[in-house]
Design a protein around this motif. Structure first.
Motif, PDB file in Angstrom:
ATOM      1  N   THR A 468     -17.241   6.653  35.458  1.00 42.45           N
ATOM      2  CA  THR A 468     -18.206   5.935  36.295  1.00 42.45           C
ATOM      3  C   THR A 468     -18.349   4.555  36.030  1.00 42.45           C
ATOM      4  N   LEU A 469     -18.312   4.110  34.721  1.00 39.62           N
ATOM      5  CA  LEU A 469     -18.384   2.846  34.571  1.00 39.62           C
ATOM      6  C   LEU A 469     -17.211   2.038  35.166  1.00 39.62           C
ATOM      7  N   GLU A 470     -16.049   2.705  34.982  1.00 35.82           N
ATOM      8  CA  GLU A 470     -15.003   2.151  35.487  1.00 35.82           C
ATOM      9  C   GLU A 470     -14.990   1.928  36.916  1.00 35.82           C
ATOM     10  N   CYS A 471     -15.433   2.931  37.881  1.00 36.12           N
ATOM     11  CA  CYS A 471     -15.523   2.960  39.295  1.00 36.12           C
ATOM     12  C   CYS A 471     -16.627   1.565  39.667  1.00 36.12           C
ATOM     13  N   LEU A 472     -17.663   1.357  38.651  1.00 44.66           N
ATOM     14  CA  LEU A 472     -18.575   0.303  39.026  1.00 44.66           C
ATOM     15  C   LEU A 472     -17.759  -0.855  38.834  1.00 44.66           C
ATOM     16  N   TRP A 473     -17.036  -0.962  37.743  1.00 42.66           N
ATOM     17  CA  TRP A 473     -16.137  -2.390  37.555  1.00 42.66           C
ATOM     18  C   TRP A 473     -15.173  -2.732  38.530  1.00 42.66           C
ATOM     19  N   SER A 474     -14.823  -1.456  39.222  1.00 42.95           N
ATOM     20  CA  SER A 474     -13.774  -1.587  40.156  1.00 42.95           C
ATOM     21  C   SER A 474     -14.491  -2.211  41.659  1.00 42.95           C
ATOM     22  N   ASN A 475     -15.651  -1.998  41.705  1.00 45.37           N
ATOM     23  CA  ASN A 475     -16.484  -2.434  42.822  1.00 45.37           C
ATOM     24  C   ASN A 475     -17.144  -3.865  42.596  1.00 45.37           C
ATOM     25  N   LEU A 476     -16.720  -4.495  41.342  1.00 44.07           N
ATOM     26  CA  LEU A 476     -17.355  -5.821  41.307  1.00 44.07           C
ATOM     27  C   LEU A 476     -16.569  -6.766  42.171  1.00 44.07           C
ATOM     28  N   GLU A 477     -17.269  -7.696  42.399  1.00 42.50           N
ATOM     29  CA  GLU A 477     -16.545  -8.918  43.271  1.00 42.50           C
ATOM     30  C   GLU A 477     -15.349  -9.483  42.093  1.00 42.50           C
ATOM     31  N   LEU A 521     -10.042  -4.717  22.254  1.00 40.91           N
ATOM     32  CA  LEU A 521      -8.918  -4.429  23.113  1.00 40.91           C
ATOM     33  C   LEU A 521      -8.861  -3.012  23.778  1.00 40.91           C
ATOM     34  N   GLN A 522      -9.536  -2.061  23.344  1.00 43.92           N
ATOM     35  CA  GLN A 522      -9.715  -0.791  24.090  1.00 43.92           C
ATOM     36  C   GLN A 522     -10.163  -1.116  25.619  1.00 43.92           C
ATOM     37  N   VAL A 523     -11.480  -1.861  25.497  1.00 42.17           N
ATOM     38  CA  VAL A 523     -12.111  -2.206  26.676  1.00 42.17           C
ATOM     39  C   VAL A 523     -11.091  -3.022  27.569  1.00 42.17           C
ATOM     40  N   LEU A 524     -10.578  -4.095  27.098  1.00 44.36           N
ATOM     41  CA  LEU A 524      -9.653  -4.991  27.755  1.00 44.36           C
ATOM     42  C   LEU A 524      -8.526  -4.000  28.317  1.00 44.36           C
ATOM     43  N   GLN A 525      -7.976  -3.013  27.754  1.00 40.35           N
ATOM     44  CA  GLN A 525      -7.018  -2.434  28.213  1.00 40.35           C
ATOM     45  C   GLN A 525      -7.553  -1.519  29.557  1.00 40.35           C
ATOM     46  N   ILE A 526      -8.769  -0.702  29.312  1.00 37.17           N
ATOM     47  CA  ILE A 526      -9.687  -0.025  30.436  1.00 37.17           C
ATOM     48  C   ILE A 526      -9.487  -0.980  31.521  1.00 37.17           C
ATOM     49  N   LEU A 527     -10.137  -2.414  31.262  1.00 33.08           N
ATOM     50  CA  LEU A 527     -10.281  -3.074  32.611  1.00 33.08           C
ATOM     51  C   LEU A 527      -8.899  -3.305  33.131  1.00 33.08           C
ATOM     52  N   TYR A 528      -8.006  -3.652  32.451  1.00 31.83           N
ATOM     53  CA  TYR A 528      -6.662  -3.629  32.989  1.00 31.83           C
ATOM     54  C   TYR A 528      -6.290  -2.425  33.608  1.00 31.83           C
ATOM     55  N   GLN A 529      -6.457  -1.244  33.295  1.00 34.51           N
ATOM     56  CA  GLN A 529      -6.451  -0.169  34.039  1.00 34.51           C
ATOM     57  C   GLN A 529      -6.913  -0.338  35.371  1.00 34.51           C
ATOM     58  N   VAL A 530      -8.283  -0.716  35.208  1.00 33.46           N
ATOM     59  CA  VAL A 530      -8.999  -0.586  36.613  1.00 33.46           C
ATOM     60  C   VAL A 530      -8.511  -1.581  37.501  1.00 33.46           C
ATOM     61  N   ASN A 531      -7.965  -2.893  37.002  1.00 34.12           N
ATOM     62  CA  ASN A 531      -7.320  -3.922  37.890  1.00 34.12           C
ATOM     63  C   ASN A 531      -6.110  -3.187  38.528  1.00 34.12           C
ATOM     64  N   ARG A 533      -5.299  -0.394  39.346  1.00 33.09           N
ATOM     65  CA  ARG A 533      -5.904   0.719  40.366  1.00 33.09           C
ATOM     66  C   ARG A 533      -6.360  -0.132  41.656  1.00 33.09           C
ATOM     67  N   THR A 534      -6.857  -1.128  41.458  1.00 29.69           N
ATOM     68  CA  THR A 534      -7.461  -1.697  42.631  1.00 29.69           C
ATOM     69  C   THR A 534      -6.554  -3.078  43.181  1.00 29.69           C
ATOM     70  N   GLY A 535      -5.353  -3.025  42.842  1.00 23.85           N
ATOM     71  CA  GLY A 535      -4.402  -3.751  43.427  1.00 23.85           C
ATOM     72  C   GLY A 535      -4.153  -5.015  42.775  1.00 23.85           C
ATOM     73  N   PHE A 536      -4.365  -5.171  41.505  1.00 27.28           N
ATOM     74  CA  PHE A 536      -4.016  -6.209  40.744  1.00 27.28           C
ATOM     75  C   PHE A 536      -4.611  -7.739  41.252  1.00 27.28           C
ATOM     76  N   ARG A 537      -6.162  -7.629  41.269  1.00 31.43           N
ATOM     77  CA  ARG A 537      -6.997  -8.566  41.944  1.00 31.43           C
ATOM     78  C   ARG A 537      -6.920 -10.043  40.860  1.00 31.43           C
TER      79      ARG A 537
END
Length: 954
Positions: A468-477, A521-531, A533-537
């Motif tokens: 859920t948090l990853e989904c919310l991150w992916s929808n951030l500007e 580092l783990q959070v950074l990696q999760i953010l990278y995976q979100v990035n 999945r959303t087309g390397f914004r």
């Protein structure tokens, strides 16, 4: 007062016993104009009363039906809480604090206290942990069930449910708050509970009811119970502003009509007329409220109506003031922030600190602040946070200019972080994870420490909650998402710097990284995976941590390889060169021999691999078929039978280059040749003679031995090796026309254009029997429409990249894993793995010249200058032929041209003009006789290249 006279008249009309008027369940809230609030709920011969004083202190009282009352008891357990709302059920009580905590106590046989237990009686207030972090706007209590509404309109219910009064679609009791999914996005602003039914009011003035309907109290022209919320259709079009539930009846007020409507049980006059039978639909009550002027000549156009339903009574209050009777939890307001800024140095500082502590020590208060404007927060879901991040940024900029205020906010946040909810009940809980990073942008130790604690809380979330948090991150500007990445990259960089400094200064064990050093580092990696999945914004280099590059140097003096291996769990912090280094270090370690389980640190074992040029593939297959798995841990050392030379990498590279070129020739029929001369697996091929297992083994060996396997595979193969699903762009790389056609289907705006294509869920195999293959069951009878086109494209891609090549790819994958016993290669991105295995195709020849080494020559020698003049004038294809002539491949390995070990040496022969320039591919050396003429040099160089071409060096 008019209201008092009205109440007395109603009691006289009913002939009932005199006593305090009942407040509605869930409406026992303090107003500015009241000195206290009384909530009375009757149950047979007992009455429970809560008294809330203006200073937020709470007392309770039990009274018997005869009127005798016990001594009022201060609810001292809530003495340090500023209570803003109270509610009473038949035998349980609720209290909401200004800090956002909900407390319940009393009878609990049905779980109506919401504390996860059905202990019969809990006499002292208990925190409802399940609602921790939810910004509650209002609470309500029924006979033996409870409900709450959040600021974002989400409804939660718990307790007795035998009639469906919880609105959850069943009749099972709940001992913990449950989210009423049927009311999602209903924009609920108020809820009221009867004995066994519930009514909710939306911001648009719509009313839903559910639960017991035997007396018509649901207003659906029926006595049926409703297990799910159902709109009161008779009120459609009438914008209701208030709703109140009695024991078995319901009241609503429609201000545009200035009428109060009632429905349900009316046997005791609670519907306005004594002895009136049950009423199944809303009808207006007979009341002087509906008159233009009161009997005392008051101007009713200025009145404010408040409706109350309790037990078997109904009350309509007419007031001159418009103060809301619902006080809420503390949330951040612009005027408060401005006051903090302007008064931070004055005598108001203690009061300011108290307000800061109230809000920033509470997860619920933070989640209720910074909400989007124009009611967008009512859309809060797993995709929409409801938070206005720009408002968070604005708040941060304001307080960062006032260090005193900023530090106080930081201090409270740091104290809050360890207690964040680990099992959120609602998407609203996740707002705190979006808000807090942007309040911790400072570069001081406190900010870094708090970001670390926040990372710790994130890593403790359950997988479904993390999604859920990853989904919310992916929808951030994108700008906010990039800032989030920057914050965690910076704190990760800080922690790694501290680790290396402590290792270098001998202050710590270099083998171990503490959890607090890897959580960011783990959070950074999760953010990278979100990035990803959303087309390397956000560009990948925003995730790199430069300190990683220091580790190889530190490894020379301190054994930190164990820590390095742990860091490989977070590949986003490594750039491509760092990943190549890690891969090479692992291969180097695996190639060291073991004796009796002890690792020999010096030297490597080699696998001598003799082959004959005239039967190269047969020799390779023979070696691979007979080799045990442990053999692949050894470093390959190729010998071409009948030829001199020691393999320093060049001979091995030549073997892979020739094997790849041979296997990809159309005459072999191994691969399908598609667009841009790429090689792909044949569709619906069987395992056959294990050809693809062998080819996969060969490619794995090349990766393990740091060599190229220049098969012209598309990007999709490397995605599949790394477990990444190929996309439409990959289909377009293989079959451009098909890819463009599918993209056109997705982009088509008009239904009739799609219908005119007359497409169904089948696919025609290219080069096959031309029998259509169904992409799903009965696919030939399913037309492609605008509604199902995304499913069609997904199934098409799945068939092309998975189903149709399942056997050959699985063989290839098994062989690849056999040929490369290392595992760190999984750190690579698909594009990086492709470059590592296939090499760079775009080459900077001046960089090659810059990095070449000379033996018996100087860079300024005439022969050398002539050579480079001639070389740079050669066509690109000839330059690549020269590279293959020297190194065994016309491509540069993934680590780059600048790292290619290439030398030019003088063979020092007596008759240089009779010699070709010749190369040692085993050592990457060009032996260049001394020539005086550029013309002769060019001629001899081209002859040498073409001469070796005849012998299959390319």
């Amino acid at each position: 007062m008019a209201a008092g006279r009205q109440r007395r008249r109603r009691r006289q009309q009913r002939g009932g016993r005199r006593g305090p008027a009942q407040r509605p369940r869930g409406a026992g809230e303090l107003t500015q104009s009241q000195r206290n609030v009384k909530v009375q709920c009757s149950n047979h011969d007992a009455t429970h009363m809560l008294v809330l004083s203006p200073n937020g202190k709470l007392s309770e009282q039990w009274a018997t039906a005869s009127g005798g009352c016990s001594k009022t008891r201060l609810v001292k357990e809530l003495g340090n809480q500023d209570v803003v709302q109270i509610a009473c059920g038949d035998q349980h009580a609720m209290a909401l604090s200004r800090g956002g905590d909900l407390f319940t106590w009393g009878q609990n046989a049905h779980g109506q206290l919401g504390v996860g237990s059905q202990t019969t009686l809990i006499p002292q207030p208990q925190l409802v942990e399940r609602l921790k972090g939810i910004s509650l706007a209002q609470i309500a209590a029924g006979g033996a069930h409870s409900a709450a509404v959040s600021l974002s309109g989400a409804v939660y219910s718990w307790g007795k449910n035998d009639f469906g009064q919880l609105g959850l679609g069943d009749t099972e009791d709940r001992d913990c708050p449950s989210y009423v999914g049927a009311l999602e996005h209903w924009k609920t602003v108020f809820i009221s509970c009867g004995a066994d039914h519930t009514a909710v009011l939306s911001k648009e003035g719509l009313v839903c009811t559910f639960g017991a309907g035997g007396a018509g109290q649901l207003g659906h022209n029926s006595t049926r119970n409703e297990l799910m919320p159902r709109l009161v259709a008779e009120l459609w079009g009438a914008r209701v502003s208030q709703v109140a539930c009695g024991r078995q009846h319901t009241l609503v007020y429609v201000p545009s009509l200035d009428k109060v409507y009632s429905f349900g049980s009316g046997g005791e006059g609670q519907l306005g007329d004594e002895g009136k039978p049950n009423q199944l639909i809303p009808l207006p009550i007979n009341s002087p409220v509906n008159a233009g002027k009161s009997c005392h000549g008051e101007n009713m156009s200025q009145k404010v109506i408040e409706i109350i339903a309790g037990g078997n009574r109904s009350i309509v209050l007419s007031k001159q003031n418009k103060n809301s009777y619902v006080n809420g939890i503390a949330t951040l307001k612009d005027k408060d922030v401005d006051a903090w800024i302007s008064n931070s140095s004055s005598q108001h500082w203690e009061s300011i600190k108290k307000n800061i502590r109230l809000i920033f020590s509470s997860e619920a208060c933070i989640n209720g602040s910074f909400l989007e404007k124009r009611d967008k927060y009512f859309k809060t879901s797993k995709e929409v946070s409801g938070v206005d991040i720009s408002e968070v940024q604005c708040f941060y900029k304001k307080i960062s200019k006032k260090p005193k205020v900023f530090q106080e906010v930081q201090k409270e946040i740091e104290k809050l972080l360890p207690s964040l909810s680990s099992s959120p009940i609602s998407p609203e809980n996740f707002r705190v994870y979006l808000i807090l990073p942007f309040l911790l942008q400072g570069e001081d130790d406190s900010s870094f420490r708090s970001l670390g604690l926040l990372a710790q809380a994130i890593t403790k979330l359950q997988p479904k909650d993390l999604q859920t948090l990853e989904c919310l991150w992916s929808n951030l500007e994108t700008t906010f998402f990039k800032e989030l990445v920057f914050l965690y990259q910076r704190v990760s960089q800080k922690k790694l710097s501290q680790f290396l400094m402590e290792v270098i200064s001998l202050q710590r064990n270099p083998y171990y990284l503490h959890p607090h050093e890897t959580e960011t580092l783990q959070v950074l990696q999760i953010l990278y995976q979100v990035n990803s999945r959303t087309g390397f914004r956000v560009q990948e280099n925003n995730f790199y941590v430069p300190e990683v590059k220091v580790i190889p140097t530190v490894c020379l003096f301190f054994n930190v390889e164990t820590a390095l291996w742990k860091l490989t769990k977070y590949p986003c912090i490594f750039d491509m060169q760092d990943k190549i280094y890690v891969h090479y270090k692992e291969c180097e370690a695996l190639s060291r021999p073991f004796i009796d389980n002890y690792l020999i640190l010096m030297g490597q074992e080699h696998w001598v691999f003799p082959v004959k040029r005239e039967c190269l593939l047969q020799d390779i297959w023979t070696h691979l078929n007979s080799a045990p798995n442990e053999q692949f841990r050894k470093i390959l050392q190729v010998e071409f039978v009948g030829e001199a030379g020691v393999d320093e990498g060049g001979l091995s590279q030549e073997l892979f280059s020739v094997a790849a070129r041979t296997l990809c020739q159309p005459s072999t029929g191994v691969f399908r040749r598609v667009a841009s001369d790429l090689a792909w697996f044949p569709s619906q091929a069987s395992s056959g003679e294990h050809t693809f297992f062998r080819i996969g083994t060969l490619c794995g060996m090349a990766l393990y031995n740091r060599l190229l396997a220049p098969f012209p595979f598309p990007r999709a193969l490397y995605k599949k090796l790394l477990g990444v699903a190929p996309a439409l762009e990959d289909l377009e790389e293989l079959w451009p026309a098909a890819g463009r056609s599918l993209q056109g289907i997705l982009d088509e705006e008009y239904d009739h254009n799609l219908e005119s294509l007359d497409m169904d869920f089948t696919i025609m195999e290219e080069g096959g029997s031309m029998v259509p293959v169904e992409l799903k069951k009965n696919g030939a009878n399913i037309r492609v429409t605008k509604d199902n086109r995304k499913e069609f494209v997904d199934l098409y891609l799945n068939y092309v990249f998975n189903e149709s090549i399942r056997e050959p790819f699985e063989d290839f994958m098994q062989g690849f894993l056999r040929g490369c016993p290392a595992t760190k290669w999984k750190m690579f991105l698909p594009v990086e793995l492709q470059v590592v295995l296939q090499g760079h195709t775009k080459l900077d020849w001046h960089l090659l010249e810059k990095n070449v080494m000379y033996r018996q020559y100087k860079k300024s020698d005439q022969t050398i200058r002539n050579f480079w003049t001639v070389f740079h004038k050669l066509p690109e294809e000839k330059k690549k032929m020269f590279l293959a002539f020297v190194s065994g491949s016309d491509r540069i390995p993934g680590y780059g041209l600048e790292h290619l070990k290439f030398s030019i040496a003088d063979p020092q022969e007596e008759h240089p003009d009779e010699l070709y320039p010749f190369a040692s591919t085993c050592e990457h050396i060009l032996f260049l006789p001394r020539y005086s003429s550029k013309k002769i040099l060019k001629k001899k160089l081209l002859s040498a290249i073409e001469h070796n071409e005849k012998f299959g060096l390319r």
